[in-house]
Design a protein around this motif. Structure first.
Motif, PDB file in Angstrom:
ATOM      1  N   SER A 142      85.941  22.680  37.514  1.00  0.00           N
ATOM      2  CA  SER A 142      87.196  23.348  37.854  1.00  0.00           C
ATOM      3  C   SER A 142      88.046  23.721  36.645  1.00  0.00           C
ATOM      4  N   GLY A 143      87.634  23.303  35.440  1.00  0.00           N
ATOM      5  CA  GLY A 143      88.436  23.618  34.255  1.00  0.00           C
ATOM      6  C   GLY A 143      87.575  24.069  33.096  1.00  0.00           C
ATOM      7  N   GLY A 144      88.161  24.073  31.917  1.00  0.00           N
ATOM      8  CA  GLY A 144      87.428  24.453  30.716  1.00  0.00           C
ATOM      9  C   GLY A 144      87.919  25.763  30.123  1.00  0.00           C
ATOM     10  N   LYS A 145      87.350  26.110  28.981  1.00  0.00           N
ATOM     11  CA  LYS A 145      87.786  27.301  28.251  1.00  0.00           C
ATOM     12  C   LYS A 145      87.301  28.600  28.887  1.00  0.00           C
ATOM     13  N   ARG A 146      86.239  28.530  29.693  1.00  0.00           N
ATOM     14  CA  ARG A 146      85.649  29.716  30.335  1.00  0.00           C
ATOM     15  C   ARG A 146      85.196  30.748  29.309  1.00  0.00           C
ATOM     16  N   LEU A 147      84.803  30.278  28.131  1.00  0.00           N
ATOM     17  CA  LEU A 147      84.453  31.202  27.058  1.00  0.00           C
ATOM     18  C   LEU A 147      83.169  31.966  27.384  1.00  0.00           C
ATOM     19  N   ARG A 148      82.172  31.277  27.922  1.00  0.00           N
ATOM     20  CA  ARG A 148      80.904  31.942  28.230  1.00  0.00           C
ATOM     21  C   ARG A 148      81.089  32.993  29.318  1.00  0.00           C
ATOM     22  N   ALA A 149      81.904  32.670  30.302  1.00  0.00           N
ATOM     23  CA  ALA A 149      82.204  33.660  31.340  1.00  0.00           C
ATOM     24  C   ALA A 149      82.899  34.880  30.742  1.00  0.00           C
ATOM     25  N   SER A 150      83.796  34.648  29.791  1.00  0.00           N
ATOM     26  CA  SER A 150      84.496  35.769  29.149  1.00  0.00           C
ATOM     27  C   SER A 150      83.533  36.633  28.348  1.00  0.00           C
ATOM     28  N   PHE A 151      82.534  36.024  27.722  1.00  0.00           N
ATOM     29  CA  PHE A 151      81.536  36.825  27.013  1.00  0.00           C
ATOM     30  C   PHE A 151      80.678  37.625  27.995  1.00  0.00           C
ATOM     31  N   CYS A 152      80.392  37.081  29.156  1.00  0.00           N
ATOM     32  CA  CYS A 152      79.670  37.835  30.177  1.00  0.00           C
ATOM     33  C   CYS A 152      80.467  39.073  30.580  1.00  0.00           C
ATOM     34  N   ARG A 153      81.747  38.877  30.814  1.00  0.00           N
ATOM     35  CA  ARG A 153      82.627  40.012  31.142  1.00  0.00           C
ATOM     36  C   ARG A 153      82.651  41.028  30.001  1.00  0.00           C
ATOM     37  N   ALA A 154      82.718  40.541  28.759  1.00  0.00           N
ATOM     38  CA  ALA A 154      82.767  41.453  27.610  1.00  0.00           C
ATOM     39  C   ALA A 154      81.483  42.283  27.515  1.00  0.00           C
ATOM     40  N   GLY A 155      80.324  41.654  27.766  1.00  0.00           N
ATOM     41  CA  GLY A 155      79.071  42.402  27.749  1.00  0.00           C
ATOM     42  C   GLY A 155      79.047  43.475  28.824  1.00  0.00           C
ATOM     43  N   TRP A 156      79.527  43.119  29.995  1.00  0.00           N
ATOM     44  CA  TRP A 156      79.611  44.074  31.109  1.00  0.00           C
ATOM     45  C   TRP A 156      80.501  45.266  30.733  1.00  0.00           C
ATOM     46  N   LEU A 157      81.684  44.984  30.169  1.00  0.00           N
ATOM     47  CA  LEU A 157      82.605  46.052  29.783  1.00  0.00           C
ATOM     48  C   LEU A 157      82.030  46.899  28.647  1.00  0.00           C
ATOM     49  N   ALA A 158      81.401  46.248  27.666  1.00  0.00           N
ATOM     50  CA  ALA A 158      80.829  46.988  26.536  1.00  0.00           C
ATOM     51  C   ALA A 158      79.732  47.943  26.982  1.00  0.00           C
ATOM     52  N   ALA A 159      79.050  47.607  28.077  1.00  0.00           N
ATOM     53  CA  ALA A 159      77.973  48.456  28.594  1.00  0.00           C
ATOM     54  C   ALA A 159      78.470  49.459  29.630  1.00  0.00           C
ATOM     55  N   ALA A 173      75.925  42.682  30.136  1.00  0.00           N
ATOM     56  CA  ALA A 173      75.504  44.041  29.792  1.00  0.00           C
ATOM     57  C   ALA A 173      74.307  44.479  30.625  1.00  0.00           C
ATOM     58  N   ALA A 174      73.345  43.586  30.829  1.00  0.00           N
ATOM     59  CA  ALA A 174      72.159  43.926  31.620  1.00  0.00           C
ATOM     60  C   ALA A 174      72.551  44.294  33.045  1.00  0.00           C
ATOM     61  N   LEU A 175      73.477  43.548  33.627  1.00  0.00           N
ATOM     62  CA  LEU A 175      73.931  43.866  34.983  1.00  0.00           C
ATOM     63  C   LEU A 175      74.575  45.246  35.054  1.00  0.00           C
ATOM     64  N   ALA A 176      75.204  45.671  33.955  1.00  0.00           N
ATOM     65  CA  ALA A 176      75.841  46.995  33.909  1.00  0.00           C
ATOM     66  C   ALA A 176      74.851  48.101  33.545  1.00  0.00           C
ATOM     67  N   GLY A 177      73.576  47.738  33.362  1.00  0.00           N
ATOM     68  CA  GLY A 177      72.550  48.747  33.107  1.00  0.00           C
ATOM     69  C   GLY A 177      72.218  48.978  31.657  1.00  0.00           C
ATOM     70  N   ALA A 178      72.581  48.070  30.754  1.00  0.00           N
ATOM     71  CA  ALA A 178      72.294  48.244  29.323  1.00  0.00           C
ATOM     72  C   ALA A 178      70.795  48.260  29.074  1.00  0.00           C
ATOM     73  N   ASP A 179      70.368  49.080  28.101  1.00  0.00           N
ATOM     74  CA  ASP A 179      68.952  49.118  27.739  1.00  0.00           C
ATOM     75  C   ASP A 179      68.661  48.115  26.623  1.00  0.00           C
ATOM     76  N   ALA A 180      67.392  48.058  26.195  1.00  0.00           N
ATOM     77  CA  ALA A 180      66.986  47.072  25.191  1.00  0.00           C
ATOM     78  C   ALA A 180      67.706  47.280  23.868  1.00  0.00           C
ATOM     79  N   THR A 181      67.989  48.535  23.501  1.00  0.00           N
ATOM     80  CA  THR A 181      68.698  48.810  22.251  1.00  0.00           C
ATOM     81  C   THR A 181      70.103  48.217  22.280  1.00  0.00           C
TER      82      THR A 181
END
Length: 352
Positions: free
Chosen positions: A52-69, A219-227
């Motif tokens: 129920s707590g924590g920094k949620r840093l890994r989740a934030s990186f998941c969101r960042a990958g999604w947005l970047a893609a 990023a993969a969920l947002a459709g990012a390619d291997a590059t």
């Protein structure tokens, strides 16, 4: 470029949605366990509290990958995938605390200590320590199962190729963190460790698991390619290594009021971190003896003094600065400063 307030507002909304997704998922699973009685409900309720707590840093990186893609912020698929990564983090932390013999986590008793205390309070028969240890193993397994269930369900709501890519990255993440954790355990059985060996542990136990794989899953969920996934690795690996080196410093010199862990806990646990390896590399024979004999004991002050006087603390701070610069250059090359810049600072310039 969004203002700081707008970025903070978006991040806060994401955190609220993330917590809601975890709470909803766990509550549903809690209800499914009701027929098994109060002991299991107590166990599952403790698992729910643990995540129920924590920094949620890994989740934030998941969101960042999604947005970047190119994904849209606030998407439920991305939020659920990020929540699954937080459940995986919960699993790893429960097991990590058990392996390290840690007494606390986030200022509360660690799971194995908590359930040992419950055993004693309820006047159960048998060994309280065994009960707590067994419970921690099972809770970590439960959270791992939940994380897989949640990630796969989220991925399958998207395009089949994106789902396959995200699930493959998640599978790699789970295997890598287990291998990295084993390398860390093995390092503690050696009297000495090289900086190179310690950095391998950093990469596989932390850098890939904390930054690279969460970024790539989003990023993969947002459709990012291997590059695109490869360019995210260029950001993630130096940033993740800097994150873990900062963690090493905090594990020796952090303020317990802020970190939620006793000062010098990594030294008491005998961890052969990069900070320790640098010290053994830079100090003299007397300093080496102090460190080697002091690891795993209460001689925290003596070992801390050698770490400082040898120049190892300054050297690791310089390593962190170098890795930050590498990550910054890769962020600029990716053109993702707005998305990744603030998050990179959160990862490396922190006090807990």
């Amino acid at each position: 470029m969004p203002s700081h307030d707008e970025t903070t507002s978006a991040e806060m909304a994401f955190r609220q949605n993330l917590d809601g997704a975890i709470d909803t998922f766990v509550q549903t699973r809690l209800e499914s366990f009701e027929p098994l009685g109060p002991d299991v409900l107590d166990f599952v309720g403790a698992a729910a509290q643990f995540v129920s707590g924590g920094k949620r840093l890994r989740a934030s990186f998941c969101r960042a990958g999604w947005l970047a893609a190119g994904g849209a912020d606030g998407d439920d698929q991305m939020t659920d995938a990020a929540a699954a990564i937080e459940l995986l983090q919960g699993s790893a932390l429960v097991h990590d605390d058990l392996m390290d013999g840690s007494d606390t986590r986030r200022g509360r008793p660690s799971v194995h200590r908590d359930f040992a205390a419950r055993h004693r309070a309820r006047h159960r028969v048998g060994d309280p320590a065994w009960y707590g240890q067994s419970t921690a193993i099972l809770m970590g397994d439960l959270l791992l199962s939940w994380s897989n269930e949640m990630l796969v369900a989220a991925a399958l709501r998207g395009e089949p190729s994106a789902a396959r890519s995200a699930i493959a990255v998640f599978d790699a993440c789970k295997a890598e963190v287990a291998a990295g954790q084993f390398l860390d355990v093995t390092a503690q059985t050696r009297p000495d460790v090289s900086v190179a060996d310690a950095m391998v542990v950093v990469r596989y136990k932390s850098a890939k698991y904390t930054v690279e794989r969460p970024l790539q899953i989003g990023a993969a969920l947002a459709g990012a390619d291997a590059t695109m996934l490869g360019r995210l690795s260029d950001v993630a690996l130096p940033l993740g290594e800097a994150f873990q080196l900062r963690d090493d410093v905090l594990g020796v010199f952090g303020d317990p009021e802020v970190t939620g862990k006793p000062a010098g806990d990594d030294l008491r646990e005998g961890k052969r971190t990069v900070l320790v390896a640098r010290t053994l590399e830079l100090t003299d024979a007397a300093g080496r003896a102090t460190v080697i004999n002091g690891l795993g004991t209460e001689a925290v002050d003596d070992v801390q003094a050698v770490i400082r006087s040898s120049g190892a603390l300054a050297a690791v701070e310089a390593d962190i600065a170098r890795l930050e610069a590498e990550a910054d250059a890769a962020i600029d090359a990716l053109g993702a400063r707005d998305v990744l810049g603030p998050l990179a600072l959160r990862a490396t310039r922190r006090d807990r």
